[in-house]
Design a protein around this motif. Structure first.
Motif, PDB file in Angstrom:
ATOM      1  N   LEU A   1       0.998  -1.143   0.172  1.00 26.49           N
ATOM      2  CA  LEU A   1       0.240  -0.265  -0.058  1.00 26.49           C
ATOM      3  C   LEU A   1       1.203   1.164  -0.025  1.00 26.49           C
ATOM      4  O   LEU A   1       2.032   1.268   0.203  1.00 26.49           O
ATOM      5  CB  LEU A   1      -1.092  -0.010   1.203  1.00 26.49           C
ATOM      6  CG  LEU A   1      -1.841  -0.728   1.492  1.00 26.49           C
ATOM      7  CD1 LEU A   1      -2.905  -0.978   2.375  1.00 26.49           C
ATOM      8  CD2 LEU A   1      -2.869  -1.058   0.523  1.00 26.49           C
ATOM      9  N   HIS A   5      -2.761   5.405   0.853  1.00 20.56           N
ATOM     10  CA  HIS A   5      -3.895   4.179   1.367  1.00 20.56           C
ATOM     11  C   HIS A   5      -4.014   3.585   2.970  1.00 20.56           C
ATOM     12  O   HIS A   5      -4.441   3.778   3.551  1.00 20.56           O
ATOM     13  CB  HIS A   5      -3.753   2.389   1.058  1.00 20.56           C
ATOM     14  CG  HIS A   5      -4.382   3.269  -0.390  1.00 20.56           C
ATOM     15  ND1 HIS A   5      -3.436   3.463  -2.323  1.00 20.56           N
ATOM     16  CD2 HIS A   5      -5.476   2.993  -1.134  1.00 20.56           C
ATOM     17  CE1 HIS A   5      -4.426   3.927  -2.967  1.00 20.56           C
ATOM     18  NE2 HIS A   5      -5.358   3.375  -2.243  1.00 20.56           N
ATOM     19  N   ARG A   6      -2.228   3.806   3.523  1.00 20.66           N
ATOM     20  CA  ARG A   6      -2.099   3.710   5.002  1.00 20.66           C
ATOM     21  C   ARG A   6      -2.655   4.537   5.980  1.00 20.66           C
ATOM     22  O   ARG A   6      -3.266   4.171   6.566  1.00 20.66           O
ATOM     23  CB  ARG A   6      -0.372   3.499   4.756  1.00 20.66           C
ATOM     24  CG  ARG A   6       0.257   2.347   4.295  1.00 20.66           C
ATOM     25  CD  ARG A   6       1.369   2.145   5.171  1.00 20.66           C
ATOM     26  NE  ARG A   6       2.363   2.693   4.608  1.00 20.66           N
ATOM     27  CZ  ARG A   6       3.287   2.599   3.650  1.00 20.66           C
ATOM     28  NH1 ARG A   6       2.693   1.839   2.942  1.00 20.66           N
ATOM     29  NH2 ARG A   6       4.058   3.638   2.915  1.00 20.66           N
ATOM     30  N   SER A   7      -1.964   6.052   5.411  1.00 19.37           N
ATOM     31  CA  SER A   7      -2.894   7.238   6.635  1.00 19.37           C
ATOM     32  C   SER A   7      -4.350   6.766   6.678  1.00 19.37           C
ATOM     33  O   SER A   7      -5.138   6.576   7.514  1.00 19.37           O
ATOM     34  CB  SER A   7      -1.985   8.236   5.553  1.00 19.37           C
ATOM     35  OG  SER A   7      -3.066   9.616   6.154  1.00 19.37           O
ATOM     36  N   VAL A   8      -5.165   6.682   5.182  1.00 15.95           N
ATOM     37  CA  VAL A   8      -6.607   6.827   5.028  1.00 15.95           C
ATOM     38  C   VAL A   8      -6.478   5.270   6.036  1.00 15.95           C
ATOM     39  O   VAL A   8      -7.668   5.292   6.960  1.00 15.95           O
ATOM     40  CB  VAL A   8      -7.105   6.646   4.241  1.00 15.95           C
ATOM     41  CG1 VAL A   8      -8.506   5.985   3.029  1.00 15.95           C
ATOM     42  CG2 VAL A   8      -6.965   7.868   3.336  1.00 15.95           C
ATOM     43  N   ARG A   9      -6.277   4.133   5.720  1.00 17.61           N
ATOM     44  CA  ARG A   9      -6.343   3.184   6.481  1.00 17.61           C
ATOM     45  C   ARG A   9      -6.368   3.033   7.899  1.00 17.61           C
ATOM     46  O   ARG A   9      -7.025   2.618   9.181  1.00 17.61           O
ATOM     47  CB  ARG A   9      -5.777   1.727   6.254  1.00 17.61           C
ATOM     48  CG  ARG A   9      -5.917   0.626   7.171  1.00 17.61           C
ATOM     49  CD  ARG A   9      -5.386  -0.456   6.140  1.00 17.61           C
ATOM     50  NE  ARG A   9      -4.015  -0.401   6.621  1.00 17.61           N
ATOM     51  CZ  ARG A   9      -2.513  -1.412   6.303  1.00 17.61           C
ATOM     52  NH1 ARG A   9      -3.468  -2.484   6.095  1.00 17.61           N
ATOM     53  NH2 ARG A   9      -1.187  -0.881   6.952  1.00 17.61           N
ATOM     54  N   ALA A  10      -5.027   4.299   8.693  1.00 18.52           N
ATOM     55  CA  ALA A  10      -4.755   4.283   9.801  1.00 18.52           C
ATOM     56  C   ALA A  10      -6.237   4.818  10.087  1.00 18.52           C
ATOM     57  O   ALA A  10      -6.237   4.877  11.475  1.00 18.52           O
ATOM     58  CB  ALA A  10      -3.871   4.318   9.689  1.00 18.52           C
ATOM     59  N   ARG A  11      -6.781   5.922   9.433  1.00 20.11           N
ATOM     60  CA  ARG A  11      -7.947   6.524  10.052  1.00 20.11           C
ATOM     61  C   ARG A  11      -9.362   5.894  10.783  1.00 20.11           C
ATOM     62  O   ARG A  11      -9.509   6.685  11.451  1.00 20.11           O
ATOM     63  CB  ARG A  11      -7.841   8.231   9.324  1.00 20.11           C
ATOM     64  CG  ARG A  11      -7.199   8.860  10.010  1.00 20.11           C
ATOM     65  CD  ARG A  11      -7.257  10.366   8.554  1.00 20.11           C
ATOM     66  NE  ARG A  11      -6.188  10.600   8.459  1.00 20.11           N
ATOM     67  CZ  ARG A  11      -5.960  11.038   7.493  1.00 20.11           C
ATOM     68  NH1 ARG A  11      -7.007  11.368   6.046  1.00 20.11           N
ATOM     69  NH2 ARG A  11      -5.288  10.839   5.674  1.00 20.11           N
ATOM     70  N   LEU A  12      -9.157   5.250   9.848  1.00 17.18           N
ATOM     71  CA  LEU A  12     -10.569   4.726   9.898  1.00 17.18           C
ATOM     72  C   LEU A  12     -10.350   3.218  10.693  1.00 17.18           C
ATOM     73  O   LEU A  12     -11.636   3.409  11.785  1.00 17.18           O
ATOM     74  CB  LEU A  12     -10.552   3.740   8.518  1.00 17.18           C
ATOM     75  CG  LEU A  12     -10.803   4.194   7.036  1.00 17.18           C
ATOM     76  CD1 LEU A  12     -11.311   3.056   6.075  1.00 17.18           C
ATOM     77  CD2 LEU A  12     -12.198   4.586   7.253  1.00 17.18           C
ATOM     78  N   PHE A  13      -9.122   3.078  11.159  1.00 20.30           N
ATOM     79  CA  PHE A  13      -9.061   2.390  12.012  1.00 20.30           C
ATOM     80  C   PHE A  13      -9.040   3.057  13.258  1.00 20.30           C
ATOM     81  O   PHE A  13      -9.973   2.357  14.606  1.00 20.30           O
ATOM     82  CB  PHE A  13      -7.296   1.382  12.218  1.00 20.30           C
ATOM     83  CG  PHE A  13      -7.443   0.310  11.170  1.00 20.30           C
ATOM     84  CD1 PHE A  13      -8.437  -0.856  10.838  1.00 20.30           C
ATOM     85  CD2 PHE A  13      -5.967  -0.243  10.574  1.00 20.30           C
ATOM     86  CE1 PHE A  13      -8.386  -1.844   9.894  1.00 20.30           C
ATOM     87  CE2 PHE A  13      -6.365  -1.420   9.490  1.00 20.30           C
ATOM     88  CZ  PHE A  13      -7.551  -2.229   9.907  1.00 20.30           C
ATOM     89  N   LEU A  49      -6.391  -4.341  16.257  1.00 22.13           N
ATOM     90  CA  LEU A  49      -5.806  -3.257  14.549  1.00 22.13           C
ATOM     91  C   LEU A  49      -5.615  -2.184  15.141  1.00 22.13           C
ATOM     92  O   LEU A  49      -6.348  -0.828  14.015  1.00 22.13           O
ATOM     93  CB  LEU A  49      -6.558  -3.857  13.472  1.00 22.13           C
ATOM     94  CG  LEU A  49      -7.108  -5.212  12.627  1.00 22.13           C
ATOM     95  CD1 LEU A  49      -7.894  -5.422  11.785  1.00 22.13           C
ATOM     96  CD2 LEU A  49      -5.439  -5.803  12.413  1.00 22.13           C
ATOM     97  N   LEU A  54      -1.320  -2.373  15.411  1.00 17.70           N
ATOM     98  CA  LEU A  54      -1.133  -3.218  14.587  1.00 17.70           C
ATOM     99  C   LEU A  54       0.149  -3.167  13.693  1.00 17.70           C
ATOM    100  O   LEU A  54       0.526  -4.064  13.394  1.00 17.70           O
ATOM    101  CB  LEU A  54      -1.695  -1.593  13.083  1.00 17.70           C
ATOM    102  CG  LEU A  54      -1.911  -2.675  11.706  1.00 17.70           C
ATOM    103  CD1 LEU A  54      -2.687  -3.257  12.180  1.00 17.70           C
ATOM    104  CD2 LEU A  54      -2.385  -1.434  11.129  1.00 17.70           C
TER     105      LEU A  54
END
Length: 110
Positions: A1, A5-13, A49, A54
């Protein structure tokens, strides 16, 4: 990623974790047996997560529950020692896995 994408995923988590923390109530059970030291069972549910766990969760099974148990020990042990109690943190991951203390307690009570 890639980084975006990692930043968005981290914010979602992080958002999910904050919501879960609001929804999940923590519970503490105090038990005492005849001739035994009282025990404080501090029950908590943890999500593996989160940004804090994570990276380690990918490499070490049970790290989220272990981290939660350590957090409970650091916050509860001083008061439990002062009261003469034994602190037993029971951490369960949202995926259903118990931490080490939870596994031991489950085995002791079964």
């Amino acid at each position: 990623l890639d980084h975006a994408h990692r930043s968005v995923r981290a914010r979602l988590f992080q958002a999910f974790w904050e919501l879960a923390a609001i929804l999940v109530q923590q519970m503490c059970l105090l038990m005492s047996g005849k001739g035994q030291r009282p025990a404080a069972f501090d029950v908590t549910v943890t999500f593996p997560l989160t940004p804090a766990t994570l990276g380690d969760a990918c490499n070490s099974a049970g790290i989220a529950a272990y981290t939660a148990e350590c957090r409970k020990h650091s916050s509860n042990d001083p008061k439990c020692r002062e009261l003469g109690w034994v602190c037993i943190p029971l951490a369960i991951k949202t995926y259903g896995n118990w931490g080490n203390w939870g596994k031991e307690a489950q085995h002791a009570f079964s």
